[in-house]
Design an enzyme around this catalytic site. Structure first.
Site, PDB file in Angstrom:
ATOM      1  CE1 TYR A   1       5.567  -6.520  -4.897  1.00  0.00           C
ATOM      2  CE2 TYR A   1       6.200  -4.329  -5.627  1.00  0.00           C
ATOM      3  CZ  TYR A   1       6.513  -5.655  -5.395  1.00  0.00           C
ATOM      4  OH  TYR A   1       7.769  -6.113  -5.680  1.00  0.00           O
TER       5      TYR A   1
ATOM      6  CD  GLU B   1       2.144  -0.480 -15.974  1.00  0.00           C
ATOM      7  OE1 GLU B   1       1.686  -0.713 -14.844  1.00  0.00           O
ATOM      8  OE2 GLU B   1       2.989   0.425 -16.200  1.00  0.00           O
TER       9      GLU B   1
ATOM     10  CD  GLU C   1      18.137  -2.443   0.916  1.00  0.00           C
ATOM     11  OE1 GLU C   1      18.948  -2.375  -0.029  1.00  0.00           O
ATOM     12  OE2 GLU C   1      16.945  -2.205   0.801  1.00  0.00           O
TER      13      GLU C   1
ATOM     14  CG  HIS D   1      11.984   2.425  -0.487  1.00  0.00           C
ATOM     15  ND1 HIS D   1      12.718   2.047   0.608  1.00  0.00           N
ATOM     16  CD2 HIS D   1      12.259   1.516  -1.449  1.00  0.00           C
ATOM     17  CE1 HIS D   1      13.422   0.956   0.331  1.00  0.00           C
ATOM     18  NE2 HIS D   1      13.167   0.617  -0.926  1.00  0.00           N
TER      19      HIS D   1
ATOM     20  CG  ASN E   1      13.711  -2.983   2.226  1.00  0.00           C
ATOM     21  OD1 ASN E   1      14.039  -3.257   3.376  1.00  0.00           O
ATOM     22  ND2 ASN E   1      14.580  -2.736   1.297  1.00  0.00           N
TER      23      ASN E   1
HETATM   24  P1  FAE Z   1       4.208   0.432  -8.302  1.00  0.00           P
HETATM   25  O1  FAE Z   1       4.792  -0.916  -8.052  1.00  0.00           O
HETATM   26  O2  FAE Z   1       5.111   1.565  -8.564  1.00  0.00           O
HETATM   27  O3  FAE Z   1       3.197   0.261  -9.542  1.00  0.00           O
HETATM   28  C1  FAE Z   1       2.536   1.356 -10.135  1.00  0.00           C
HETATM   29  C2  FAE Z   1       2.332   1.056 -11.606  1.00  0.00           C
HETATM   30  O4  FAE Z   1       1.435   2.024 -12.161  1.00  0.00           O
HETATM   31  C3  FAE Z   1       3.604   1.126 -12.444  1.00  0.00           C
HETATM   32  O5  FAE Z   1       3.723  -0.056 -13.212  1.00  0.00           O
HETATM   33  C4  FAE Z   1       3.404   2.371 -13.315  1.00  0.00           C
HETATM   34  O6  FAE Z   1       4.026   2.255 -14.590  1.00  0.00           O
HETATM   35  C5  FAE Z   1       1.899   2.418 -13.435  1.00  0.00           C
HETATM   36  N1  FAE Z   1       1.367   3.770 -13.692  1.00  0.00           N
HETATM   37  C6  FAE Z   1       1.730   4.940 -13.124  1.00  0.00           C
HETATM   38  N2  FAE Z   1       0.996   5.965 -13.598  1.00  0.00           N
HETATM   39  C7  FAE Z   1       0.100   5.417 -14.480  1.00  0.00           C
HETATM   40  C8  FAE Z   1      -0.927   5.961 -15.303  1.00  0.00           C
HETATM   41  N3  FAE Z   1      -1.231   7.264 -15.278  1.00  0.00           N
HETATM   42  N4  FAE Z   1      -1.612   5.125 -16.121  1.00  0.00           N
HETATM   43  C9  FAE Z   1      -1.313   3.794 -16.150  1.00  0.00           C
HETATM   44  N5  FAE Z   1      -0.345   3.233 -15.388  1.00  0.00           N
HETATM   45  C10 FAE Z   1       0.349   4.035 -14.560  1.00  0.00           C
HETATM   46  O7  FAE Z   1       3.252   0.860  -7.108  1.00  0.00           O
HETATM   47  N6  FAE Z   1      10.762  -2.250  -2.102  1.00  0.00           N
HETATM   48  C11 FAE Z   1      10.944  -3.290  -1.262  1.00  0.00           C
HETATM   49  O8  FAE Z   1      10.090  -3.562  -0.431  1.00  0.00           O
HETATM   50  N7  FAE Z   1      12.085  -4.052  -1.338  1.00  0.00           N
HETATM   51  C12 FAE Z   1      13.078  -3.775  -2.233  1.00  0.00           C
HETATM   52  O9  FAE Z   1      14.079  -4.505  -2.300  1.00  0.00           O
HETATM   53  C13 FAE Z   1      12.918  -2.664  -3.103  1.00  0.00           C
HETATM   54  N8  FAE Z   1      13.894  -2.306  -3.966  1.00  0.00           N
HETATM   55  C14 FAE Z   1      13.651  -1.300  -4.874  1.00  0.00           C
HETATM   56  C15 FAE Z   1      14.598  -1.018  -5.848  1.00  0.00           C
HETATM   57  C16 FAE Z   1      14.335  -0.066  -6.829  1.00  0.00           C
HETATM   58  C17 FAE Z   1      15.361   0.256  -7.860  1.00  0.00           C
HETATM   59  C18 FAE Z   1      13.074   0.599  -6.852  1.00  0.00           C
HETATM   60  C19 FAE Z   1      12.747   1.617  -7.910  1.00  0.00           C
HETATM   61  C20 FAE Z   1      12.129   0.321  -5.875  1.00  0.00           C
HETATM   62  C21 FAE Z   1      12.405  -0.616  -4.886  1.00  0.00           C
HETATM   63  N9  FAE Z   1      11.467  -0.927  -3.913  1.00  0.00           N
HETATM   64  C22 FAE Z   1      11.693  -1.938  -3.029  1.00  0.00           C
HETATM   65  C23 FAE Z   1      10.188  -0.184  -3.813  1.00  0.00           C
HETATM   66  C24 FAE Z   1       8.988  -0.958  -4.352  1.00  0.00           C
HETATM   67  O10 FAE Z   1       9.271  -1.466  -5.635  1.00  0.00           O
HETATM   68  C25 FAE Z   1       7.772  -0.005  -4.392  1.00  0.00           C
HETATM   69  O11 FAE Z   1       7.528   0.424  -3.069  1.00  0.00           O
HETATM   70  C26 FAE Z   1       6.532  -0.690  -4.922  1.00  0.00           C
HETATM   71  O12 FAE Z   1       6.721  -1.145  -6.242  1.00  0.00           O
HETATM   72  C27 FAE Z   1       5.327   0.262  -4.896  1.00  0.00           C
HETATM   73  O13 FAE Z   1       4.172  -0.492  -5.178  1.00  0.00           O
HETATM   74  P2  FAE Z   1       2.856   0.212  -5.694  1.00  0.00           P
HETATM   75  O14 FAE Z   1       1.819  -0.838  -5.878  1.00  0.00           O
HETATM   76  O15 FAE Z   1       2.548   1.358  -4.810  1.00  0.00           O
END
Ligand code: FAE
Length: 527
Positions: free
Chosen positions: A46, A66, A383, A468, A506
């Site tokens: 995000y 990525e 939820e 989360h 969330n």
């Molecule tokens: P994120 O989306 O985790 O993106 C970080 C990216 O950086 C990833 O693609 C990694 O692969 C990449 N990365 C990490 N380290 C490196 C590196 N060294 N070099 C290159 N790339 C790297 O971060 N949240 C909601 O609000 N509603 C929901 O319904 C919900 N359900 C969820 C269900 C599951 C199963 C999971 C796992 C999470 C859920 N979440 C939900 C949480 C939400 O997906 C999470 O808070 C966000 O994705 C975090 O966003 P960021 O941009 O912080």
């Protein structure tokens, strides 16, 4: 989308070059290869997607790195993603056995052997907690439930105390909701469709115990789900797809922010590249990264010089990088707040065993659409979650977000050469107590009991995990009030690492809205 098939070694180079326009993937380049970019974004979740789009719209060329795969090419079965009911190599990040969040059923373990592959869901294990994260272009949006919740305004001061709520609720939350494509289920359809019987049972039980029950918005295309139910479109939410990706229906970042970012022509992405270091280089930064194959082996090491670097690797990814770079002297100017303030958003799961006259339905949409709000009285927002097993389970299942007070810290273990997190298993107890303010009362009113067969042999609480992760480079502490890292001009944090451990609901709408706020200021004043 490319029609080229994924071979045994994963997506082909030609597909990636065509599909994502990436500039660093050419394995033919001698390693380390050198390149220069104005702005480099680490991670494509995000925070990263918002940064890339807004920088590109402001005329800045952006390169995104990525560690996960592109997820734009079908596998041998013609599908990009596998289902939760038949997980294969695509399901987990470099594991030989699945590690399902809900790992038992009727008291039996359900995890199965898989081949090691750069799959979509990482179950990253720290001493006291397993942290689930998405891996690939789109980050968490690839694997999550799409629940898109804006915190109640009266709670915002506890979420981001240094941010002006007026600007968030007037400008940035609406902008984030629009950019993400957030929508609500049609209430009339909700009442009639078989696939939300579990949610209607959840409502009935909540309301009979006097708890406020609410619809929860989502980024799933609700019209598409109606077509799934009518049998006029290929099924995704109604075919057990979630956790390991949705082949249809979900508006992941690939379809929203990242699609728009690519359309500017200014954004390139290198999938299967993992950033390992960022060091100062005469007013700019040298970014070192490893190119991975789909077995996780390093096949090349590359370096890029970037004028500005945005850490968007997620709460855990960003924290791990910053803690290591500070401790090893690569970024000596970072302050002592780096690594601190990490929380699990109070996640805890449980199931309830309903009476035989109260079935929850054998067809369950994987996309949750409702919640029980006892935050003010009991510190829990639950939820009403699906158990999409394909059979009648007579179970109600819940993921609670609670006001857990504990905050953990990431530290560098030099001997082991890795970053550790000091979360303690016992720190989940307040979350259990808060969730019980809802479910003890419902059980007592309904004459029902907790399920004990979903997380082990006689284990009620799913208290070993979080979906989360939040914090580790907290806004206005490790960074200034807009995400500029202290001590190193040109370095920014723009993801969930900024948020101090809890969002009351969330988290991804808040992560997106905060990124929108911060990048607007950074573009206006720094570029
Ligand atoms: P994120 O989306 O985790 O993106 C970080 C990216 O950086 C990833 O693609 C990694 O692969 C990449 N990365 C990490 N380290 C490196 C590196 N060294 N070099 C290159 N790339 C790297 O971060 N949240 C909601 O609000 N509603 C929901 O319904 C919900 N359900 C969820 C269900 C599951 C199963 C999971 C796992 C999470 C859920 N979440 C939900 C949480 C939400 O997906 C999470 O808070 C966000 O994705 C975090 O966003 P960021 O941009 O912080």
């Amino acid at each position: 989308m490319s029609s080229e098939r994924e071979g045994a070694l994963g997506v082909s180079r030609r597909t990636l070059l065509a599909g994502t326009g990436f500039i660093l993937g050419a394995a033919a380049l001698p390693a380390p290869a050198k390149a220069n970019v104005p702005a480099l974004v680490i991670g494509t979740g995000y925070g990263g997607a918002v940064a890339a789009l807004r920088l590109a719209q402001a005329g800045v060329d952006v390169h995104m790195v990525e560690m996960g795969m592109a997820w734009d090419t079908p596998g041998p079965d013609g599908k990009i993603f596998c289902t939760t009911t038949s997980p294969d190599h695509r399901s987990y990040w470099l594991r030989t056995k699945t590690k399902a969040p809900l790992n038992y059923f009727l008291g039996f373990p359900i995890d199965r052997d898989i081949s090691r592959y750069t799959g979509i869901l990482d179950a990253e294990e720290f001493g006291g907690i397993t942290v689930y994260q998405g891996r690939g272009v789109g980050g968490g949006s690839l694997v999550n439930g799409g629940m898109a919740v804006t915190p109640k305004r009266q709670h915002f001061a506890s979420v981001l105390p240094s941010v002006n709520p007026d600007e968030m609720y007037d400008v940035y939350y609406p902008r984030a909701n629009a950019g993400l494509g957030v929508g609500l289920i049609d209430p009339a359809w909700f009442e009639s469709t078989a696939c939300y019987q579990y949610s209607r049972v959840g409502r009935k039980h909540a309301q009979r115990s006097g708890f406020p029950w609410t619809f929860v918005p989502d980024v799933y295309d609700w019209d598409y789900m109606k077509q799934e139910a009518a049998g006029t479109a290929p099924k995704s939410a109604l075919a057990g797809e979630i956790l390991y990706g949705n082949n249809h229906g979900k508006k992941s970042l690939q379809k929203t922010y990242l699609a728009q970012a690519r359309a500017t022509g200014r954004v390139t992405i290198s999938p299967l590249h993992r950033v390992t270091s960022v060091t100062p280089a005469g007013g700019a930064y040298t970014v070192t990264m490893e190119q991975l194959d789909t077995s996780g082996n390093v096949v090349a090491v590359k370096q890029v010089t970037a004028n500005r670097v945005f850490f968007a690797a997620g709460s855990v990814g960003t924290s791990k990088l910053l803690v290591k770079l500070k401790a090893t002297g690569a970024l000596p100017g970072l302050n002592d707040e780096v690594g601190k303030g990490w929380g699990d958003n109070g996640n805890v799961m449980c199931g309830r065993a309903n009476h035989l006259w109260d079935p929850t339905g054998k067809l369950q949409s994987t996309i949750p659409c409702s919640g029980i709000d006892n935050w003010d009285a009991g510190g829990a927002f639950a939820e009403v979650a699906p158990l999409p097993t394909g059979i009648e389970t007579y179970a109600s299942f819940y993921l609670s977000i609670t006001r857990n007070p504990y905050r953990a810290q990431f530290t560098w273990n030099a001997a082991a050469g890795k970053v550790e997190l000091n979360w303690q298993t016992a720190w989940k107890q307040p979350s259990i107590t808060m969730a019980k303010t809802i479910f003890d009362k419902i059980n007592s009113k309904e004459g029902t009991i907790y399920r004990t067969d979903l997380f082990g042999v006689y284990k009620i609480w799913g208290d070993h995990l979080t979906y989360h992760p939040l914090g580790g480079a907290v806004l206005n502490k490790a960074t200034d009030n807009y995400g500029r890292l202290h001590g190193h001009p040109g370095l920014y944090v723009i993801d969930g690492a900024l948020i101090p451990g809890n969002t009351t609901v969330n988290p991804f709408v808040t992560i997106t809205a905060l990124a929108e706020r911060n990048i607007e200021r950074i573009i206006a004043t720094d570029l």
